[in-house]
Design an enzyme around this catalytic site. Structure first.
Site, PDB file in Angstrom:
ATOM      1  CD  GLU A  79      -2.035   4.542   2.891  1.00  0.00           C
ATOM      2  OE1 GLU A  79      -3.109   5.191   3.157  1.00  0.00           O
ATOM      3  OE2 GLU A  79      -1.738   3.355   2.227  1.00  0.00           O
ATOM      4  CG  HIS A 129      -1.934  -1.080   1.151  1.00  0.00           C
ATOM      5  ND1 HIS A 129      -2.980  -0.874   1.872  1.00  0.00           N
ATOM      6  CD2 HIS A 129      -2.135  -2.256   0.538  1.00  0.00           C
ATOM      7  CE1 HIS A 129      -3.657  -2.070   1.842  1.00  0.00           C
ATOM      8  NE2 HIS A 129      -3.122  -2.828   0.921  1.00  0.00           N
ATOM      9  CB  CYS A 131      -2.466   2.241   5.983  1.00  0.00           C
ATOM     10  SG  CYS A 131      -1.835   1.169   4.607  1.00  0.00           S
ATOM     11  CB  CYS A 136      -6.915   0.005   4.546  1.00  0.00           C
ATOM     12  SG  CYS A 136      -5.119  -0.627   4.699  1.00  0.00           S
TER      13      CYS A 136
END
Length: 182
Positions: A76, A74, A110, A107
């Site tokens: 992040e 992801h 993260c 999410c």
């Protein structure tokens, strides 16, 4: 080489000297997400780490889940890992007063990583409903997760420039982007 290599277009992207406002910084992260979709190099998510005192860009990253076949890639997480590797430390606290600017509400994974990464401020654009509207599963987060981050001393600014950020999800759907879920 970075822990999470970024696409060539990102590596060649001119870095801003300083971005001094939350709005400038979140728009930068949103533009990263849009460019990732437009270049066909990953999902509709972008993240940037900034020094909150100087406005200097520390790290920028985009979602690489599908092209790298890696569920944790992801934007992040990629930004955290690459900045920490470059700094030689497992925490961003050693770099300075660091803010995370994410094109979308983090999410479950993260948001859980934010305190451990050493972030002092979170600013995000789109919310989970925007991501879920095109089929992404954002996972189960703790109730009152924003308040829990604030309790840890992490400032949270939600849905800044949400409309611009949500538009990237529509662009992704129009481009036929892969929607992946756990």
């Amino acid at each position: 080489m970075s822990r999470f290599p970024m696409p060539e277009w990102l590596e060649n992207l001119p870095k801003p000297d300083r971005l001094n406002s939350d709005e400038e910084r979140i728009l930068f992260a949103i533009e990263l997400s849009r460019l990732n979709v437009g270049n066909g190099t990953g999902g509709p998510f972008g993240a940037a780490l900034f020094d909150l005192d100087s406005g200097e860009l520390i790290e920028m990253a985009v979602n690489r889940v599908v092209p790298d076949s890696c569920s944790v890639a992801h934007a992040e997480i990629c930004a955290f890992a690459n900045a920490q590797e470059r700094s030689g430390s497992f925490t961003l606290n050693t770099i300075g007063n660091v803010g995370l600017y994410s094109s979308c509400e983090p999410c479950a994974m993260c948001s859980g990583a934010i305190p451990w990464a050493g972030v002092k401020k979170l600013v995000y654009g789109a919310d989970r409903a925007d991501a879920e509207s095109v089929g992404f599963d954002e996972g189960d987060k703790a109730d009152q997760w924003k308040e829990k981050l604030r309790h840890r001393g992490i400032e949270v600014i939600a849905e800044l420039c949400r409309e611009q950020a949500a538009d990237v999800f529509l662009f992704y759907r129009e481009q036929g982007g892969t929607v992946y879920n756990g």
